[in-house]
Write an enzyme that holds these catalytic residues in place. Structure first.
Site, short mmCIF file in Angstrom:
data_model
loop_
_atom_site.label_atom_id
_atom_site.label_comp_id
_atom_site.label_asym_id
_atom_site.label_seq_id
_atom_site.Cartn_x
_atom_site.Cartn_y
_atom_site.Cartn_z
N ALA A 191 -5.06 40.42 37.66
CA ALA A 191 -4.53 41.82 38.40
C ALA A 191 -5.68 42.83 38.59
O ALA A 191 -5.40 43.47 39.78
CB ALA A 191 -3.79 42.34 37.42
N PHE B 106 -0.12 45.67 35.93
CA PHE B 106 1.11 46.36 35.15
C PHE B 106 0.99 45.62 33.58
O PHE B 106 1.77 46.18 32.65
CB PHE B 106 2.32 45.45 35.65
CG PHE B 106 2.33 43.89 35.44
CD1 PHE B 106 2.73 43.04 34.47
CD2 PHE B 106 2.03 43.16 36.67
CE1 PHE B 106 2.54 41.84 34.34
CE2 PHE B 106 1.86 41.65 36.53
CZ PHE B 106 2.28 41.28 35.36
N HIS C 36 1.20 31.47 38.47
CA HIS C 36 2.19 32.08 38.08
C HIS C 36 3.35 32.18 38.87
O HIS C 36 4.27 33.08 39.15
CB HIS C 36 2.02 33.60 37.29
CG HIS C 36 1.34 33.68 36.14
ND1 HIS C 36 0.68 34.83 35.37
CD2 HIS C 36 1.11 32.68 35.30
CE1 HIS C 36 0.15 34.76 34.40
NE2 HIS C 36 0.41 33.23 34.19
N SER D 124 -8.76 40.10 32.29
CA SER D 124 -9.45 40.35 31.02
C SER D 124 -9.44 38.96 30.44
O SER D 124 -9.74 39.14 29.16
CB SER D 124 -8.41 41.24 30.53
OG SER D 124 -6.84 40.68 30.30
#
Ligand code: ZN
Length: 260
Positions: A36, A47, A132, A207
């Site tokens: 992201a 998000f 995804h 992350s």
């Protein structure tokens, strides 16, 4: 580029940038893995960051779940149409473009992404693995017809309950992986193959905490490749990284591209 403050404990960012550019030049196979953070400069909030995104207002498990789509498509689409609108009119930023340019110059084999926003494709990345799925298309679970995003929005607005429907009357669903669904086997297998074959796995804006991407750097390391990380904050695989850049992802990747 980030300010290169005089620090004794760590190499200055410019040294790390040069090192990463050198690794990219010298590696036979470089694969990027993005999350992201690479789309934040495009105005798409991460998000998963507490308090900043859609997930702060709703429990995603209670709306973006396959069971909700099946049993209450109006509730599902009430949430997902908001998600669509946050991704509308967004454009790739310099970080997406830097990766596309690296691929164009023959320095990058592929991009594996967790993002569903389609910005890598818009930036020109050709070899793209979207683990995804992507919000660019939706499809009918009944007859398998596919719809581009613009047509989904038209059908959503035309329906009294705000549910985009196929001509066969079934509710259309976005081609993204929902909670309660398995990740696509083919995309996962391709991501793992790329991680095994990479001399350098370049992790950008992730992350690296979420399965399945969390395991890819370890797969690369076990296969003898190296890992570089360009992201804010710490990740669980920092200790395995040969280079870490922690500034703005766009600035960092543009600087790396200029140095390659
Ligand atoms: Zn249909």
């Amino acid at each position: 580029m980030s300010a290169a403050g005089p620090r004794l404990s760590a190499p200055s960012p410019s040294v790390a940038t040069e090192r990463l550019a050198e690794l990219i030049r010298e590696s036979d196979s470089v694969v990027a893995l993005t999350g992201a953070g690479i789309s934040v400069p495009s105005g798409i909030p991460d998000f998963r960051s507490p308090g900043t995104g859609l997930w702060a207002k709703v429990d995603p498990m209670a709306v973006a779940h396959i069971d909700v789509f099946r049993t209450d498509p109006a509730r599902f689409w009430h949430f997902y149409s908001e998600r669509f609108s946050t991704l509308e009119d967004r454009h790739p930023n310099g970080a997406h473009r830097a990766l596309a340019e690296l691929e164009r110059r023959g320095h990058l084999d592929a991009v594996i992404t967790q993002n569903i926003d389609g910005l890598h494709r818009q930036a020109g990345t050709r070899e793209l693995v979207e683990v995804h799925g992507s919000i660019e298309h939706s499809s009918c679970p009944a007859c398998r017809r596919r719809f581009p995003g613009v047509e989904v929005r038209q059908r959503l607005r035309a329906d009294a309950h705000g549910v985009p429907r196929c001509d066969c009357s079934a509710a259309i669903r976005p081609d993204v992986i929902l909670f309660g669904e398995l990740l696509p086997v083919a995309a996962l297998r391709r991501a793992q193959e790329l991680a095994i074959g990479a001399d350098l796995l370049l992790c950008v804006g992730s992350s690296l905490e979420v399965y399945p991407v969390a395991q890819l750097p370890l797969i690369t390391r076990q296969a003898g490749g190296q890992v570089a990380i360009v992201t804010h904050g710490l990740t669980p695989v920092d200790e395995h990284a040969v280079v870490r850049l922690t500034g703005d992802v766009k600035d960092e990747l543009e600087a790396v591209l200029a140095a390659v």
